[in-house]
Write a protein that holds these residues in place. Structure first.
Motif, short mmCIF file in Angstrom:
data_model
loop_
_atom_site.label_atom_id
_atom_site.label_comp_id
_atom_site.label_asym_id
_atom_site.label_seq_id
_atom_site.Cartn_x
_atom_site.Cartn_y
_atom_site.Cartn_z
N HIS A 146 0.83 -1.21 0.00
CA HIS A 146 0.00 0.00 0.00
C HIS A 146 0.86 1.26 0.00
O HIS A 146 0.57 2.25 -0.71
CB HIS A 146 -0.94 0.00 1.21
N GLN A 147 1.93 1.25 0.78
CA GLN A 147 2.84 2.40 0.79
C GLN A 147 3.43 2.64 -0.60
O GLN A 147 3.53 3.78 -1.06
CB GLN A 147 3.95 2.17 1.81
N LEU A 148 3.79 1.56 -1.28
CA LEU A 148 4.32 1.69 -2.64
C LEU A 148 3.24 2.22 -3.59
O LEU A 148 3.54 2.98 -4.52
CB LEU A 148 4.84 0.34 -3.14
N SER A 149 2.00 1.83 -3.37
CA SER A 149 0.91 2.33 -4.23
C SER A 149 0.75 3.85 -4.10
O SER A 149 0.41 4.52 -5.07
CB SER A 149 -0.41 1.63 -3.88
N TYR A 152 3.78 5.26 -6.14
CA TYR A 152 3.85 5.00 -7.58
C TYR A 152 2.49 5.09 -8.28
O TYR A 152 2.41 4.93 -9.50
CB TYR A 152 4.48 3.63 -7.84
N GLY A 153 1.42 5.29 -7.52
CA GLY A 153 0.14 5.63 -8.13
C GLY A 153 -0.66 4.48 -8.71
O GLY A 153 -1.45 4.70 -9.64
N PHE A 154 -0.50 3.28 -8.19
CA PHE A 154 -1.32 2.17 -8.70
C PHE A 154 -2.43 1.83 -7.70
O PHE A 154 -2.37 2.17 -6.52
CB PHE A 154 -0.46 0.94 -9.00
N ARG A 155 -3.47 1.16 -8.20
CA ARG A 155 -4.56 0.66 -7.37
C ARG A 155 -4.28 -0.79 -6.99
O ARG A 155 -3.47 -1.47 -7.65
CB ARG A 155 -5.90 0.76 -8.10
N ILE A 156 -4.98 -1.30 -5.96
CA ILE A 156 -4.69 -2.63 -5.43
C ILE A 156 -5.96 -3.48 -5.36
O ILE A 156 -6.98 -3.06 -4.79
CB ILE A 156 -4.08 -2.55 -4.02
N ILE A 157 -5.88 -4.67 -5.96
CA ILE A 157 -6.90 -5.70 -5.78
C ILE A 157 -6.24 -6.85 -5.03
O ILE A 157 -5.29 -7.46 -5.53
CB ILE A 157 -7.44 -6.23 -7.12
N SER A 179 -6.20 -1.85 0.53
CA SER A 179 -6.51 -2.16 -0.87
C SER A 179 -7.81 -1.49 -1.27
O SER A 179 -8.59 -1.05 -0.43
CB SER A 179 -6.61 -3.67 -1.08
N ASP A 180 -8.05 -1.45 -2.58
CA ASP A 180 -9.30 -0.91 -3.11
C ASP A 180 -10.40 -1.96 -3.09
O ASP A 180 -11.55 -1.66 -2.78
CB ASP A 180 -9.09 -0.42 -4.55
N ILE A 181 -10.04 -3.19 -3.46
CA ILE A 181 -11.01 -4.29 -3.59
C ILE A 181 -10.33 -5.57 -3.13
O ILE A 181 -9.15 -5.79 -3.39
CB ILE A 181 -11.49 -4.44 -5.05
N THR A 182 -11.09 -6.43 -2.45
CA THR A 182 -10.62 -7.76 -2.07
C THR A 182 -11.52 -8.80 -2.71
O THR A 182 -12.74 -8.60 -2.82
CB THR A 182 -10.65 -7.95 -0.54
N ILE A 183 -10.91 -9.91 -3.12
CA ILE A 183 -11.62 -11.00 -3.79
C ILE A 183 -11.58 -12.25 -2.93
O ILE A 183 -10.51 -12.64 -2.45
CB ILE A 183 -10.96 -11.32 -5.16
N PHE A 184 -12.71 -12.92 -2.78
CA PHE A 184 -12.77 -14.24 -2.15
C PHE A 184 -13.30 -15.27 -3.14
O PHE A 184 -14.09 -14.94 -4.03
CB PHE A 184 -13.69 -14.24 -0.93
N SER A 185 -12.89 -16.53 -2.94
CA SER A 185 -13.42 -17.66 -3.71
C SER A 185 -14.13 -18.62 -2.77
O SER A 185 -13.68 -18.85 -1.65
CB SER A 185 -12.28 -18.40 -4.42
N PHE A 186 -15.22 -19.20 -3.28
CA PHE A 186 -15.98 -20.18 -2.50
C PHE A 186 -16.10 -21.51 -3.26
O PHE A 186 -17.11 -22.21 -3.14
CB PHE A 186 -17.36 -19.62 -2.17
N HIS A 187 -15.06 -21.84 -4.02
CA HIS A 187 -14.98 -23.14 -4.70
C HIS A 187 -14.97 -24.25 -3.64
O HIS A 187 -14.53 -24.01 -2.51
CB HIS A 187 -13.70 -23.17 -5.55
#
Length: 388
Positions: A146-149, A152-157, A179-187
């Motif tokens: 996050h500090q690097l974001s 350097y101006g990038f977004r985080i998933i 982060s901007d967005i977090t992803i979960f899987s329920f496989h």
């Protein structure tokens, strides 16, 4: 001893009854279970918004679109992940690149990320989005990323497909602090399951609204989003090009029931991991290392063979375990070595830590319903194979 898979779902009678109740209700697809499941996950993780979808792949896709990823953009991720973590950028017309892994956590290396970012800044080709992958359930070093974001101006998933129920710096993975967005899987092999399914979490209301739109054809019934007053109670508008990425009520009901046992599932996985650590400590293998900032969801338990000591090859050990009814697996084949990615320009040797990992890694069985007897059989069998 019957076949022991590397992972499997844990379905209770309560889970089954919950799904049966939906089957007997008026709603099979879009009903009250979906928002209830979203609310349960967002509350558990401490995020403002949760959007349930039909897979984590779909979640990654709409997350990239919500962040404006498109033609001419670059997305970076780890080479040690399932291909979906990289493919999602290509779906949007962007290009993808990789950052080599850390030799201990097997996650995206913060040191390598910083080096690559500085090189990219000098070449004016910085990434629009970086997708750190919480491999095996262990979170990446998100504060540093996050500090690097910020610099350097990038977004985080956060690709936390493996990681629901885990913690970073004592807080639930998915809270969106870094982060901007977090992803979960329920496989089914993941920590909780909805059969197939995934979810995006965010604290940004605009991103949440965009992802909700994209998961359902780009269609809205919200009059505030329409171009004019509705023609009647039946009216809806398609205001974007979206997809049919919705989760069903049957799936959401199963997920909602499973959430009640999430902490128990993770606790049992930690008990199994501790027992593995004890039973395998004497073998010529490298055991998983846990970062002190993390409490892993422990989706996977990955060992690495010390091939300079073992007289067998990686494949021989893998095949010998399979022949004894132990369903070991390998997570993952480095994405940049896949034929599709080789065809678009990636070359062997580009990410040496990832490639070395692939030559040595084996995922041992890890699932919450695994018995002590099954685990001891896995360990005694592996001991016998490596002693030859």
């Amino acid at each position: 001893m019957s076949f022991i898979p590397y992972g499997r779902q844990d379905i209770s009678e309560a889970d089954i009854q919950t799904v049966v109740e939906v089957l007997r209700s008026d709603f099979l697809t879009q009903g009250p279970a979906v928002p209830a499941f979203e609310e349960a996950v967002s509350h558990y993780c401490g995020a403002k918004h949760a959007i349930a979808v039909n897979s984590a792949t779909s979640a990654l896709h709409i997350a990239c679109l919500a962040l404006g990823v498109g033609e001419g953009d670059i997305v970076w991720t780890s080479p040690i992940t399932f291909v979906a973590s990289a493919n999602c950028a290509l779906y949007c017309g962007a290009s993808v690149d990789f950052v080599d892994i850390d030799s201990r956590t097997y996650n995206l290396s913060v040191d390598q990320l910083q080096i690559k970012l500085e090189q990219a800044r000098q070449k004016n080709c910085l990434p629009k989005v970086v997708i750190p992958v919480h491999l095996c359930g262990q979170p990446c070093e998100m504060e540093q990323i996050h500090q690097l974001s910020q610099e350097y101006g990038f977004r985080i998933i956060e690709d936390a497909s493996h990681a629901i129920g885990g913690k970073y710096q004592g807080q639930p993975i998915g809270n969106g602090l870094y982060s901007d967005i977090t992803i979960f899987s329920f496989h089914p092999v993941k920590i909780i399951t909805t059969a197939e399914g995934g979810m995006t979490l965010t604290n940004n209301t605009a991103l949440a609204e965009r992802m909700m739109l994209l998961r359902s054809h780009g269609i809205t019934r919200d009059t505030k989003q329409m171009t004019h007053e509705p023609d009647g109670a039946w009216y809806y508008q398609q205001i974007d090009l979206g997809f049919n990425y919705r989760m069903t009520d049957m799936q959401a009901a199963l997920g909602l029931s499973q959430m009640q046992r999430l902490d128990n599932f993770v606790q049992r996985r930690h008990e199994l991991a501790q027992h593995y650590d004890e039973l395998l400590a004497h073998l010529p293998i490298t055991l998983p290392w846990q970062h002190p900032d993390s409490h892993s969801g422990l989706h996977l338990y990955v060992i690495r063979l010390q091939l300079d000591v073992i007289k067998l090859t990686h494949r021989e050990v893998f095949d010998a375990l399979r022949q004894q009814g132990i369903g070991v697996n390998l997570h993952y084949i480095p994405v940049h070595t896949q034929p599709y990615y080789q065809a678009i320009g990636f070359k062997q040797g580009t990410f040496p830590q990832a490639e070395r990992y692939y030559q040595e890694a084996i995922s041992l069985p890890m699932f919450s319903s695994m018995t002590n007897e099954q685990q001891e059989y896995v360990c005694s069998t592996l001991t016998a194979i490596l002693s030859k």
